[in-house]
Design a protein around this motif. Sequence first.
Motif, short mmCIF file in Angstrom:
data_model
loop_
_atom_site.label_atom_id
_atom_site.label_comp_id
_atom_site.label_asym_id
_atom_site.label_seq_id
_atom_site.Cartn_x
_atom_site.Cartn_y
_atom_site.Cartn_z
N LEU A 1 -87.28 -37.83 25.41
CA LEU A 1 -86.68 -38.33 26.76
C LEU A 1 -86.80 -39.06 27.06
CD1 LEU A 1 -84.43 -37.63 29.45
CD2 LEU A 1 -85.95 -36.72 30.27
N TRP A 2 -86.14 -40.30 27.09
CA TRP A 2 -86.49 -41.79 27.49
C TRP A 2 -85.55 -42.50 29.29
CZ3 TRP A 2 -87.48 -46.83 23.78
CH2 TRP A 2 -88.45 -46.19 22.97
N LEU A 3 -86.59 -42.43 29.56
CA LEU A 3 -86.02 -42.74 31.10
C LEU A 3 -86.92 -43.96 32.04
CD1 LEU A 3 -87.43 -39.61 33.50
CD2 LEU A 3 -85.13 -40.23 31.98
N MET B 1 -96.94 -32.97 29.82
CA MET B 1 -96.46 -33.65 29.80
C MET B 1 -96.43 -34.69 28.67
SD MET B 1 -94.32 -33.48 32.25
CE MET B 1 -93.49 -34.66 32.94
N ASP B 2 -95.84 -34.79 27.39
CA ASP B 2 -95.71 -35.16 26.39
C ASP B 2 -95.58 -36.89 26.58
OD1 ASP B 2 -96.85 -36.62 23.75
OD2 ASP B 2 -96.09 -35.29 22.68
N THR B 3 -96.62 -37.63 26.81
CA THR B 3 -95.50 -38.77 27.51
C THR B 3 -95.78 -40.43 26.71
OG1 THR B 3 -95.54 -38.11 29.59
CG2 THR B 3 -94.14 -40.51 29.42
N TRP C 1 -90.02 -48.44 29.85
CA TRP C 1 -88.74 -47.54 29.22
C TRP C 1 -90.26 -46.07 29.57
CZ3 TRP C 1 -83.53 -45.82 29.14
CH2 TRP C 1 -83.34 -47.34 29.13
N ALA C 2 -90.16 -44.80 30.22
CA ALA C 2 -90.93 -43.95 30.08
C ALA C 2 -90.20 -42.47 29.06
CB ALA C 2 -91.39 -42.74 31.35
N VAL C 3 -91.04 -42.03 28.38
CA VAL C 3 -90.67 -41.46 27.19
C VAL C 3 -91.34 -40.04 26.51
CG1 VAL C 3 -90.28 -41.38 24.51
CG2 VAL C 3 -90.39 -43.89 25.84
N PHE C 4 -90.24 -38.72 27.20
CA PHE C 4 -91.10 -37.42 26.82
C PHE C 4 -90.66 -36.96 26.32
CE2 PHE C 4 -90.50 -39.28 31.59
CZ PHE C 4 -91.72 -39.11 32.26
N ARG C 5 -91.85 -36.00 25.55
CA ARG C 5 -91.85 -35.07 24.50
C ARG C 5 -91.18 -33.87 24.72
NH1 ARG C 5 -92.08 -36.72 18.30
NH2 ARG C 5 -92.44 -34.92 17.56
N THR C 6 -89.91 -33.09 24.36
CA THR C 6 -90.06 -31.78 24.31
C THR C 6 -89.93 -30.91 23.17
OG1 THR C 6 -87.72 -32.24 24.48
CG2 THR C 6 -89.46 -32.79 27.26
N SER C 7 -89.70 -30.06 23.11
CA SER C 7 -89.46 -28.69 21.62
C SER C 7 -89.38 -27.48 22.76
CB SER C 7 -90.90 -28.84 21.27
OG SER C 7 -91.42 -28.42 19.76
N GLU D 1 -93.79 -33.34 38.99
CA GLU D 1 -95.03 -33.48 38.25
C GLU D 1 -95.81 -35.51 38.15
OE1 GLU D 1 -97.10 -30.57 36.05
OE2 GLU D 1 -95.05 -29.10 37.08
N TRP D 2 -93.90 -36.15 37.30
CA TRP D 2 -94.70 -36.94 36.85
C TRP D 2 -94.58 -38.01 37.75
CZ3 TRP D 2 -93.19 -41.83 35.17
CH2 TRP D 2 -94.18 -43.00 34.30
#
Length: 289
Positions: free
Chosen positions: A282-284, A126-128, A227-233, A250-251
Amino acid sequence: MISALNRLVDQVERHLGEELDLGRLAGELGTTEYHLRRMFSSLAGMPLSEYVRRRRMTVAAADIVRGENDLLDIAVRHGYGSSEAFGRAFRAVHGAGPGDVRRDGGPLRTQPQLRFRLTVEGSIPMDTRLVDRPAFRLAGHAARVPLIHQGVNPHIQEHIAALPPEEHVRLKGLSDTEPAGLLQVSDDVDPDATEGSELTYLHGVALDQDTPVPDGLHTIEVAAGMWAVFRTSGPHPQALQTTWAATATEWFPSNPWRLRTGPSIVAVLDRAADFSTATCELWLPVEPA
């Protein structure tokens, strides 16, 4: 959050024949109805309303098989105003009508009572980062589309493909604040996240609150907040959808934050020419739990 969900399940069980006051219960649990519904559907794999219906019909089936009351009495006991409405709900769960089950004893499909447990395995990195943003607006081209949980959403694909290439370039040039670049925005999502329910999808960009919006574009006003920002690749959209699921499993259970009402935003930072792989953010919208 796990404790709150288990208390919610207990409340459902104690009041199966009544309308659940979820707003009041959420307040007692120190959370919001929106967050409670989203976490329940994400972790249970079904909307809360569907779980309640399945549990009602599981318990009602025992009453029907015992044969001690007529169908209308059983329907009313389990929250239905007529035997017809009860019969439709019963058949949707069990695949057979109440009369058939009373005569034959089945078939029956049991919904066990849920129990949530926290298991954090760390299987999803979780790269957040957490970002405090002033109010801004989203501008672009919007459409109402059905929610699809896995794979590419063809309705969104069709909406984007209908825009001429020069419009994508024009939109990207308008972006003047975070999240930067072309954005995939989901708004007005059913709190239960029911597959097939409609949402507003906007293909556009983020603008400073004072930036004029060109004619012909739809806008979504976004309130100030965290905002919680999650980086995905990785493979697209699978990597993004896996991270979406991991935020719930998980988060959020491991961090003192909860979802607040607002759009979810995907910013595509880099991608393959055929979009088979991508790096996204991903911005939540979140608030302290």
